[in-house]
Enzyme design. Structure first.
Site, PDB file in Angstrom:
ATOM      1  N   LYS A  77      15.586  21.739 -11.003  1.00 12.56           N
ATOM      2  CA  LYS A  77      14.922  20.459 -11.252  1.00 12.56           C
ATOM      3  C   LYS A  77      15.762  19.488 -12.076  1.00 12.56           C
ATOM      4  CE  LYS A  77      11.009  19.651 -10.398  1.00 12.56           C
ATOM      5  NZ  LYS A  77       9.805  20.131 -11.048  1.00 12.56           N
ATOM      6  N   GLU A 114       8.977   8.288 -16.018  1.00  8.23           N
ATOM      7  CA  GLU A 114       7.569   8.665 -16.186  1.00  8.23           C
ATOM      8  C   GLU A 114       7.029   8.134 -17.516  1.00  8.23           C
ATOM      9  OE1 GLU A 114       7.006  12.865 -13.963  1.00  8.23           O
ATOM     10  OE2 GLU A 114       8.576  12.826 -15.444  1.00  8.23           O
ATOM     11  N   HIS A 135       0.829  -1.220   0.000  1.00  8.23           N
ATOM     12  CA  HIS A 135       0.000   0.000   0.000  1.00  8.23           C
ATOM     13  C   HIS A 135       0.857   1.262   0.000  1.00  8.23           C
ATOM     14  CE1 HIS A 135      -3.340  -2.679   1.256  1.00  8.23           C
ATOM     15  NE2 HIS A 135      -2.410  -3.223   2.019  1.00  8.23           N
ATOM     16  N   SER A 180      13.951  21.563 -16.024  1.00  7.53           N
ATOM     17  CA  SER A 180      12.712  22.332 -16.163  1.00  7.53           C
ATOM     18  C   SER A 180      13.022  23.625 -16.907  1.00  7.53           C
ATOM     19  CB  SER A 180      12.155  22.639 -14.778  1.00  7.53           C
ATOM     20  OG  SER A 180      11.357  23.806 -14.828  1.00  7.53           O
TER      21      SER A 180
END
Ligand code: ARG
Length: 465
Positions: free
Chosen positions: A286, A293, A159, A280
């Site tokens: 970043k 992803e 979980h 970014s």
């Protein structure tokens, strides 16, 4: 729009309507089948030669012509024409341009229905094999990483909540075994594709005693189909590839998802190498895990390809229907996506760095020993359900009072259970929680070493197939 050969289309007085042609024409995508189509034609020509349909003086001309067509296609110099409906027609037209009338003999004892089925089988065999090779490449990286991190501790999760500590090598190998099953699924797709449909003709078989088995072995098939109707309507091998691809990319999406989470500042468990991250456009600090992803997001695309073809085939009467031309785009799209995803995965793992301290820190959360304490009580004769309740009470008390399990005093422990003595504190000492997982397939060092050995053997077995 002219129909491409007057002879085979002489039944028609009118050309196809452009509004039909736009959807009917498959050349933009089935040109990927070109190498298979030409190889198949060469083998078919030789088979026709062996039964005397193509003369000994003719076969060399046809074969040379097809070799030229193959070379033009490979070099990107093949001149496709607006009237080329599909790759089969284009190859035949070009062959006619090169060697004249003789080219017309090639289509004896063959229909585009068994021809396209054969091409697609060959394509599935190749694509399955190359998926398997790429999977093996990722598995090798994973085994290397597992060996390097065999004794790094981390929390295992259910979980996405800290559950029990495990070794990082153990977690990495969980990905290895997922991919090992994917390897088998692609091997099964290859096997399903290795039965040659050529010789089924349009649907009923052909009038010539072509030695189908000889053609099959020349083209790398293991056997030939037994029913001509089934041969022309069967696309199971494509479904098998798409199914294997869907499952494989679903696996990669889970890996990608974990890497996204693990590489976040909050977790800080790992860092992807620069070539697999992006910056970014506005926030200079970043380093985003875009590769992971994308890995997370590619599965639905292949699943979409799979359901597209299932939808096309659903309730479709046997044998061939033009509907089946719609097998190609989903298949080629899936092949491209599967191969690119697997290659990127290998690259991600080549450069990934794990943070030993962050992992160990998270793994030292004492709450992860709750099951161990319950097991201690079980060893003393307390039924597991009761032990679970006792430890649950201790955990709640600690959470409420902001204390660790080891902060509890002996008198507080004995108030909960007379079986809780000093061994309680021993159990809480980190390390023993992992080493107690000695069952086969567990995370203890001994079990993990055995697993690493099995993983090595599995890779050897794969490389010998
Ligand atoms: N381009 C067609 C396909 O991919 C080839 C088979 C055409 N057969 C036919 N009977 N029209 O399905």
């Amino acid at each position: 729009m002219a129909r491409h050969t007057d002879k085979s289309t002489s039944r028609f007085r009118e050309p196809p309507d452009p509004r039909f042609w736009r959807l009917n024409r498959s050349i933009e995508f089935d040109r990927h089948l070109a190498p298979y189509d030409v190889a198949q034609s060469r083998a078919h020509a030789r088979a026709l030669n062996r039964i005397g349909v193509i003369g000994d003086d003719e076969i060399a001309v046809i074969d040379d012509g097809l070799a030229t067509v193959a070379a033009e296609l490979e070099a990107g110099e093949f001149g496709f024409e607006p009237g080329d409906e599909d790759i089969h027609m284009a190859v035949e037209r070009r062959l006619g341009g090169l060697i004249g009338e003789l080219a017309g003999k090639l289509h004896t004892g063959r229909s585009r229905n068994d021809q396209v089925a054969t091409d697609i089988c060959m394509a599935v065999m190749d694509a399955s094999e190359s998926a398997g090779e790429r999977i093996a490449g990722v598995m090798e990286e994973l085994l290397r990483l597992a060996k390097e991190h065999r004794d790094w501790t981390m929390p295992g999760y259910t979980h996405l909540q800290r559950a029990q500590p495990v070794y990082l090598g153990h977690h990495i190998l969980s990905w290895f075994w997922m991919l090992s099953r994917d390897f088998d699924r692609f091997a099964a797709a290859r096997k399903a594709a290795s039965v040659m449909p050529l010789g089924a003709g349009a649907l009923a078989g052909v009038n010539w005693e072509i030695d189908r088995r000889a053609v099959a072995s020349e083209l790398g098939f293991e056997s030939v189909t037994v029913n001509s109707l089934d041969s022309t309507s069967n696309r199971d091998m494509v479904l098998d590839y798409l199914s294997a691809g869907s499952i494989c990319l679903t696996h990669l999406s889970r890996v990608g998802s974990e890497l996204v989470i693990w590489s976040s500042t909050e977790f800080g468990f790992c860092q992807l190498s620069e070539p697999f991250t992006s910056g970014s456009s506005i926030m200079p600090q970043k380093q985003n895990p875009d590769s992971a992803e994308l890995l997370r997001a590619k599965a639905p695309r292949v699943i979409g390809d799979f359901t597209t073809l299932l939808g096309v085939l659903h309730a479709l009467p046997l044998t061939y229907g033009k509907d089946m031309q719609e097998d190609k785009e989903p298949f080629f799209d899936a092949v491209e996506t599967v191969e690119a995803s697997l290659e990127m995965t290998a690259g991600i793992f080549e450069g990934i760095e794990f943070d030993r301290d962050r992992l160990a820190d998270a793994a030292s959360d004492e709450m992860l020993a709750a099951t161990e304490i319950a097991d201690l009580l079980v060893r003393r004769g307390v039924p597991f359900r009761e032990a679970h309740g006792i430890v649950g009470d201790l955990v709640r008390q600690c959470v409420e009072e902001g204390r660790d399990l080891s902060d509890l005093r002996p008198d507080e422990l004995s108030a909960r259970s007379s079986e809780l003595d000093d061994e309680y504190y021993e159990v809480l000492k980190q390390g023993s929680w992992l080493e107690s997982k000695r069952s086969e397939g567990g995370t203890s060092s001994a079990s993990l070493d055995a697993q690493i050995k099995l993983a090595g053997e599995r890779l050897q077995q794969i490389s010998s197939t």
